[in-house]
Motif scaffolding. Structure first.
Motif, PDB file in Angstrom:
ATOM      1  N   GLU A 133     -50.469   3.419 -17.799  1.00 15.01           N
ATOM      2  CA  GLU A 133     -51.169   4.566 -18.398  1.00 15.01           C
ATOM      3  C   GLU A 133     -52.479   4.860 -17.651  1.00 15.01           C
ATOM      4  O   GLU A 133     -52.802   6.017 -17.374  1.00 15.01           O
ATOM      5  N   ILE A 134     -53.221   3.809 -17.304  1.00 16.27           N
ATOM      6  CA  ILE A 134     -54.489   4.000 -16.578  1.00 16.27           C
ATOM      7  C   ILE A 134     -54.231   4.621 -15.213  1.00 16.27           C
ATOM      8  O   ILE A 134     -54.904   5.575 -14.803  1.00 16.27           O
ATOM      9  N   VAL A 135     -53.249   4.087 -14.501  1.00 16.67           N
ATOM     10  CA  VAL A 135     -52.944   4.594 -13.160  1.00 16.67           C
ATOM     11  C   VAL A 135     -52.443   6.025 -13.230  1.00 16.67           C
ATOM     12  O   VAL A 135     -52.881   6.899 -12.465  1.00 16.67           O
ATOM     13  N   SER A 136     -51.545   6.298 -14.166  1.00  9.32           N
ATOM     14  CA  SER A 136     -50.976   7.643 -14.289  1.00  9.32           C
ATOM     15  C   SER A 136     -52.047   8.678 -14.610  1.00  9.32           C
ATOM     16  O   SER A 136     -52.096   9.760 -14.007  1.00  9.32           O
ATOM     17  N   LYS A 137     -52.913   8.343 -15.533  1.00 11.03           N
ATOM     18  CA  LYS A 137     -53.986   9.262 -15.937  1.00 11.03           C
ATOM     19  C   LYS A 137     -54.897   9.587 -14.759  1.00 11.03           C
ATOM     20  O   LYS A 137     -55.261  10.748 -14.527  1.00 11.03           O
ATOM     21  N   ASN A 138     -55.238   8.575 -13.988  1.00 15.20           N
ATOM     22  CA  ASN A 138     -56.173   8.791 -12.878  1.00 15.20           C
ATOM     23  C   ASN A 138     -55.507   9.374 -11.641  1.00 15.20           C
ATOM     24  O   ASN A 138     -56.162  10.062 -10.854  1.00 15.20           O
ATOM     25  N   ARG A 139     -54.224   9.127 -11.477  1.00 15.72           N
ATOM     26  CA  ARG A 139     -53.496   9.817 -10.407  1.00 15.72           C
ATOM     27  C   ARG A 139     -53.576  11.328 -10.617  1.00 15.72           C
ATOM     28  O   ARG A 139     -53.762  12.090  -9.663  1.00 15.72           O
ATOM     29  N   LYS A 140     -53.406  11.745 -11.851  1.00 16.08           N
ATOM     30  CA  LYS A 140     -53.458  13.184 -12.147  1.00 16.08           C
ATOM     31  C   LYS A 140     -54.843  13.747 -11.854  1.00 16.08           C
ATOM     32  O   LYS A 140     -54.980  14.845 -11.307  1.00 16.08           O
ATOM     33  N   LYS A 141     -55.875  12.982 -12.193  1.00 15.09           N
ATOM     34  CA  LYS A 141     -57.249  13.439 -11.919  1.00 15.09           C
ATOM     35  C   LYS A 141     -57.492  13.547 -10.406  1.00 15.09           C
ATOM     36  O   LYS A 141     -58.070  14.530  -9.935  1.00 15.09           O
ATOM     37  N   LEU A 142     -57.049  12.528  -9.681  1.00 14.99           N
ATOM     38  CA  LEU A 142     -57.259  12.532  -8.235  1.00 14.99           C
ATOM     39  C   LEU A 142     -56.402  13.598  -7.553  1.00 14.99           C
ATOM     40  O   LEU A 142     -56.832  14.213  -6.571  1.00 14.99           O
ATOM     41  N   LEU A 143     -55.218  13.828  -8.086  1.00 17.24           N
ATOM     42  CA  LEU A 143     -54.362  14.874  -7.521  1.00 17.24           C
ATOM     43  C   LEU A 143     -54.999  16.247  -7.715  1.00 17.24           C
ATOM     44  O   LEU A 143     -54.976  17.091  -6.815  1.00 17.24           O
ATOM     45  N   GLU A 144     -55.592  16.446  -8.883  1.00 19.80           N
ATOM     46  CA  GLU A 144     -56.262  17.727  -9.151  1.00 19.80           C
ATOM     47  C   GLU A 144     -57.453  17.894  -8.213  1.00 19.80           C
ATOM     48  O   GLU A 144     -57.654  18.971  -7.645  1.00 19.80           O
ATOM     49  N   ARG A 145     -58.230  16.834  -8.012  1.00 16.78           N
ATOM     50  CA  ARG A 145     -59.363  16.902  -7.087  1.00 16.78           C
ATOM     51  C   ARG A 145     -58.862  17.195  -5.664  1.00 16.78           C
ATOM     52  O   ARG A 145     -59.427  18.022  -4.955  1.00 16.78           O
ATOM     53  N   GLU A 166     -59.808  -2.168  -7.068  1.00 19.57           N
ATOM     54  CA  GLU A 166     -59.054  -3.371  -6.740  1.00 19.57           C
ATOM     55  C   GLU A 166     -57.558  -3.076  -6.665  1.00 19.57           C
ATOM     56  O   GLU A 166     -56.849  -3.592  -5.812  1.00 19.57           O
ATOM     57  N   PHE A 167     -57.084  -2.213  -7.562  1.00 20.41           N
ATOM     58  CA  PHE A 167     -55.658  -1.882  -7.601  1.00 20.41           C
ATOM     59  C   PHE A 167     -55.214  -1.212  -6.300  1.00 20.41           C
ATOM     60  O   PHE A 167     -54.152  -1.533  -5.744  1.00 20.41           O
ATOM     61  N   TRP A 168     -56.044  -0.283  -5.801  1.00 23.33           N
ATOM     62  CA  TRP A 168     -55.695   0.476  -4.597  1.00 23.33           C
ATOM     63  C   TRP A 168     -56.451  -0.003  -3.353  1.00 23.33           C
ATOM     64  O   TRP A 168     -56.410   0.654  -2.321  1.00 23.33           O
ATOM     65  N   GLU A 187     -51.188  -5.372 -20.428  1.00 25.74           N
ATOM     66  CA  GLU A 187     -49.762  -5.138 -20.545  1.00 25.74           C
ATOM     67  C   GLU A 187     -49.352  -4.168 -19.438  1.00 25.74           C
ATOM     68  O   GLU A 187     -50.125  -3.283 -19.071  1.00 25.74           O
ATOM     69  N   PRO A 188     -48.148  -4.296 -18.890  1.00 25.64           N
ATOM     70  CA  PRO A 188     -47.703  -3.360 -17.855  1.00 25.64           C
ATOM     71  C   PRO A 188     -47.846  -1.900 -18.277  1.00 25.64           C
ATOM     72  O   PRO A 188     -48.219  -1.047 -17.467  1.00 25.64           O
ATOM     73  N   SER A 189     -47.579  -1.616 -19.559  1.00 26.50           N
ATOM     74  CA  SER A 189     -47.676  -0.235 -20.047  1.00 26.50           C
ATOM     75  C   SER A 189     -49.129   0.251 -20.045  1.00 26.50           C
ATOM     76  O   SER A 189     -49.394   1.443 -19.805  1.00 26.50           O
ATOM     77  N   ASN A 230     -48.839  -9.252  -9.091  1.00 31.58           N
ATOM     78  CA  ASN A 230     -48.612  -8.803 -10.466  1.00 31.58           C
ATOM     79  C   ASN A 230     -49.975  -8.444 -11.047  1.00 31.58           C
ATOM     80  O   ASN A 230     -50.648  -9.261 -11.674  1.00 31.58           O
ATOM     81  N   PHE A 231     -50.407  -7.225 -10.809  1.00 32.54           N
ATOM     82  CA  PHE A 231     -51.772  -6.807 -11.094  1.00 32.54           C
ATOM     83  C   PHE A 231     -52.077  -6.828 -12.591  1.00 32.54           C
ATOM     84  O   PHE A 231     -53.167  -7.241 -13.008  1.00 32.54           O
ATOM     85  N   SER A 232     -51.135  -6.374 -13.389  1.00 30.33           N
ATOM     86  CA  SER A 232     -51.394  -6.311 -14.833  1.00 30.33           C
ATOM     87  C   SER A 232     -51.606  -7.713 -15.411  1.00 30.33           C
ATOM     88  O   SER A 232     -52.530  -7.942 -16.194  1.00 30.33           O
ATOM     89  N   ARG A 233     -50.761  -8.655 -15.015  1.00 30.64           N
ATOM     90  CA  ARG A 233     -50.908 -10.025 -15.525  1.00 30.64           C
ATOM     91  C   ARG A 233     -52.234 -10.621 -15.068  1.00 30.64           C
ATOM     92  O   ARG A 233     -52.928 -11.291 -15.833  1.00 30.64           O
ATOM     93  N   LEU A 234     -52.601 -10.367 -13.814  1.00 36.02           N
ATOM     94  CA  LEU A 234     -53.837 -10.912 -13.260  1.00 36.02           C
ATOM     95  C   LEU A 234     -55.060 -10.432 -14.032  1.00 36.02           C
ATOM     96  O   LEU A 234     -56.058 -11.150 -14.164  1.00 36.02           O
TER      97      LEU A 234
END
Length: 694
Positions: free
Chosen positions: A398-410, A361-363, A392-394, A384-388
């Protein structure tokens, strides 16, 4: 892929990745050279000139369809002398023949394919020619046959037409540039409001950005810089709104690589969704500078985060050993545009596990996809995805950052698009400027060191022993005389580093290369030619003020002249040089200011009452809070000098801002506005109060 047993043509000895891409074509290509023109003259043949660049999608298409075709190559080799040019190495050649195409009433683009007389005068041309009749166009081989037939049967008519066109190109440019005039007529103050109103008229209220093109949307980074300045001087809220909304829309859109970072060349729709997937150094440098200035203007953390994301991409994927920055990354991989960047819902789920349900949903990831049955990842604009989702924005970050790294590695296991690793002088300077500004805004000394490393790379590799700048470096070879844009951006990069406190050698470089540029490029009218007096003699010398994908040399020189004047360096002389440029382009600025956003910002600086800030210090430790504080503010009207006591004493006679000024054993900041100077202050709180006064 080129097979190793294919016969190589003359392009195999070139360094340009674009020319090397064509080195195994059966076409008997020449690089731009006297040899090619001599052959055309001796054999009485037309010249087929093809201009492009390494990451150009339609250049790849035409190569595959036509230039790798043995039958088409046979026609070219029999009837023509064929020349290949990398437009990024030879922008002077590209500009002449692009202007010729425009003069014929055709829309420009690349590949640019022109038919010339043996003397190099344009007859006709176009962009992409299909291998068979389609898109309402004749096939490439049909065009080749028609032109060759006309050359044999109606040669005199073609020569006359080419002569007329060449005369038009030369007179339309050089007559004006060589007019020695002492009359200077600068645009009036209404130019800024007119510029703002034009941006407002073309603004897209639904998806931000500007609908100045009927189909595509281009990154308007220089225009955003002007709007920030307009907002600062007028308080107009709509100007700031357009900047913030557009930067956010681009960063969230498909035009931005959501996994690896970096801005693509442009969007093929008005929603910022489907990009032309190539990534250019100049686009990312200008986008970075706009993000940094927006952060300084509003102080919102997301713009700082966006800026660091661009920097991370450039340093990971584009920075070369020694500090030079590569030019671009291709749109294509494995013969398909955008393939490297696309995702299926299944693959994202495989990599991200349970997080994929949220990230879908985010992407905006679907089974159907939004491009070639796959997905260009993008965030929904203004949501405002986090509020929806009750996060919390943080937590979301954290979820997006963690998975960006996984997808970047793939993604790192996929076949990458070509990286054009030639180092271009002006484009590297654009990045030095942006990185220096980021270092100041974020108080990040590491970024400043990296900016200096790139600057020193240019000094080491792209300056001849006699001091002449060169345009391009690749695989140990520096080649092609630098153009006025290279000099202009080098002067500005030097001024940026000087104003970041890196020392007077940068100011000395700025003055030295400014004077050399005046000698090489300045016309009697006061505008600057693209090529120098020592350059190759072409059909004409071009003058350009249009701020297209990068600032024009004239816009950047105007900016540099105003800064030098405000720093107290030959103030009257450099102001006159700046005013000559504004006067030369007065009509263009008044008629369509959106085409001249960087020059508008330069004129804004010229017209601004301005402020000079000289900070004299005894130790770096005491200086640091003021350095960080000044850098954090949006002060486009302020010029800066940082000097320790010794430097202030040595340079006081040369730069009046430093005359009789010292640190008093600590740090003192001297602020001058207009024609008067205020009493010095020694702490950041007091200085800030002075700097943010209206």
């Amino acid at each position: 892929m080129k097979t190793p047993d294919k016969k190589l043509n003359r392009l195999a000895s070139e360094k340009s990745p674009y020319l090397l891409q064509h080195s195994a074509n059966p076409v008997d290509w020449f690089p731009w050279s006297e040899e090619a023109f001599a052959k055309a003259k001796s054999e009485n043949k037309l010249i087929f000139l093809s201009i492009g660049y390494a990451t150009c999608h339609w250049c790849h298409v035409m190569e595959k369809e036509s230039f790798e075709n043995e039958t088409t190559a046979e026609v070219l080799n029999r009837d023509y002398v064929s020349i290949k040019v990398d437009r990024e190495e030879r922008p002077d050649v590209d500009r002449i023949y692009m202007d010729a195409l425009h003069a014929m009433g055709q829309q420009g683009g690349w590949p640019l394919n022109m038919f010339l007389t043996p003397e190099g005068k344009p007859i006709t041309g176009g962009t992409y020619f299909p291998p068979v009749p389609k898109y309402g166009r004749k096939s490439f081989t049909e065009v080749l046959g028609i032109l060759n037939g006309l050359w044999k049967e109606k040669k005199e008519e073609l020569l006359e037409a080419s002569e007329d066109l060449t005369k038009h190109l030369k007179e339309s440019e050089e007559t004006r540039a060589f007019a020695d005039t002492s009359e200077i007529s600068s645009p009036g103050p209404e130019i800024f409001e007119n510029g703002f109103l034009l941006y407002d008229r073309f603004y897209d209220p639904d998806y931000a950005g500007f609908k100045s093109n009927s189909v595509n949307k281009f990154p308007p980074s220089m225009g955003l810089g002007f709007l920030l300045r307009y907002h600062k001087s007028t308080g107009e809220p709509k100007a700031l709104e357009m900047v913030e909304e557009t930067l956010t829309a681009m960063k969230k859109g498909g035009i931005y690589d959501q996994i690896g970072g970096g801005l693509c060349r442009y969007s093929t729709d008005h929603h910022w969704l489907v990009p032309h997937f190539e990534k250019m150094l100049y686009d990312n440098s200008l986008f970075l500078e706009a993000l940094v200035e927006c952060y300084q203007a509003v102080g919102e953390k997301k713009y700082k985060d966006y800026a660091y994301d661009v920097i991370e991409y450039l340093h990971r994927d584009m920075r070369l050993p020694g500090g030079g920055i590569a030019s671009a990354e291709d749109a294509d991989s494995e013969g398909e545009e955008g393939l490297f960047y696309l995702w299926t819902k299944e693959e994202v789920r495989e990599v991200c596990g349970q997080d994929a349900f949220l990230l879908d949903e985010f992407w905006n990831i679907t089974e159907k996809g939004n491009f070639e049955e796959k997905n260009i990842l993008h965030e929904t604009f203004r949501m405002n995805f986090s509020r929806l989702h009750g996060l919390e924005p943080s937590e979301l970050e954290e979820i997006v950052s963690k998975n960006r790294k996984k997808l970047l590695e793939r993604r790192s296991h996929r076949i990458r698009p070509l990286r054009d690793d030639k180092i271009l002088f002006s484009w590297n300077c654009l990045y030095i400027k942006a990185l220096t500004k980021a270092a100041m805004a974020f108080g990040d000394g590491d970024l400043l060191r990296e900016a200096e490393e790139t600057y020193k790379f240019l000094e080491k590799n792209l300056i001849r022993e006699d001091g002449r700048l060169l345009r391009r470096f690749r695989e140990g070879e520096a080649r092609f005389l630098a153009y006025s844009s290279d000099y202009a951006e080098f002067v500005l990069a030097s001024l940026y580093l000087f104003q970041a406190g890196k020392g007077f050698r940068y100011l000395e470089n700025a003055i030295r290369y400014t004077e050399e540029a005046i000698r090489l490029f300045r016309s009697p009218s006061g505008a600057f030619f693209d090529s120098g007096i020592d350059g190759e003699t072409l059909l004409r010398r071009t003058v350009d003020g249009y701020d297209g994908v990068e600032p024009s040399a004239n816009s950047s020189f105007a900016t540099a002249f105003v800064i030098l004047s405000k720093l107290g360096v030959d103030s009257e002389k450099y102001l006159q040089y700046a005013d000559s440029i504004f006067s030369y382009f007065k009509s263009e600025l008044e008629t369509y200011p959106m085409n001249y956003p960087y020059m508008l910002s330069a004129l804004w600086l010229r017209k601004s009452p301005g402020r000079e800030l000289a900070v004299v210090y005894s130790s770096q430790e005491e200086l640091l809070p003021i350095w960080k504080g000044v850098g954090s503010l949006f002060l486009p009207e302020t010029v800066l000098i940082w000097a320790n006591d010794k430097e202030a004493e040595e340079n006081g006679e040369k730069f009046l801002l430093l005359k009789n000024r010292n640190s008093g054993g600590g740090v003192k900041a001297y602020v001058c506005v207009g024609s008067y100077c205020e009493l010095p202050v020694s702490d950041w709180t007091s200085l800030r109060a002075k700097l943010i006064e209206d």
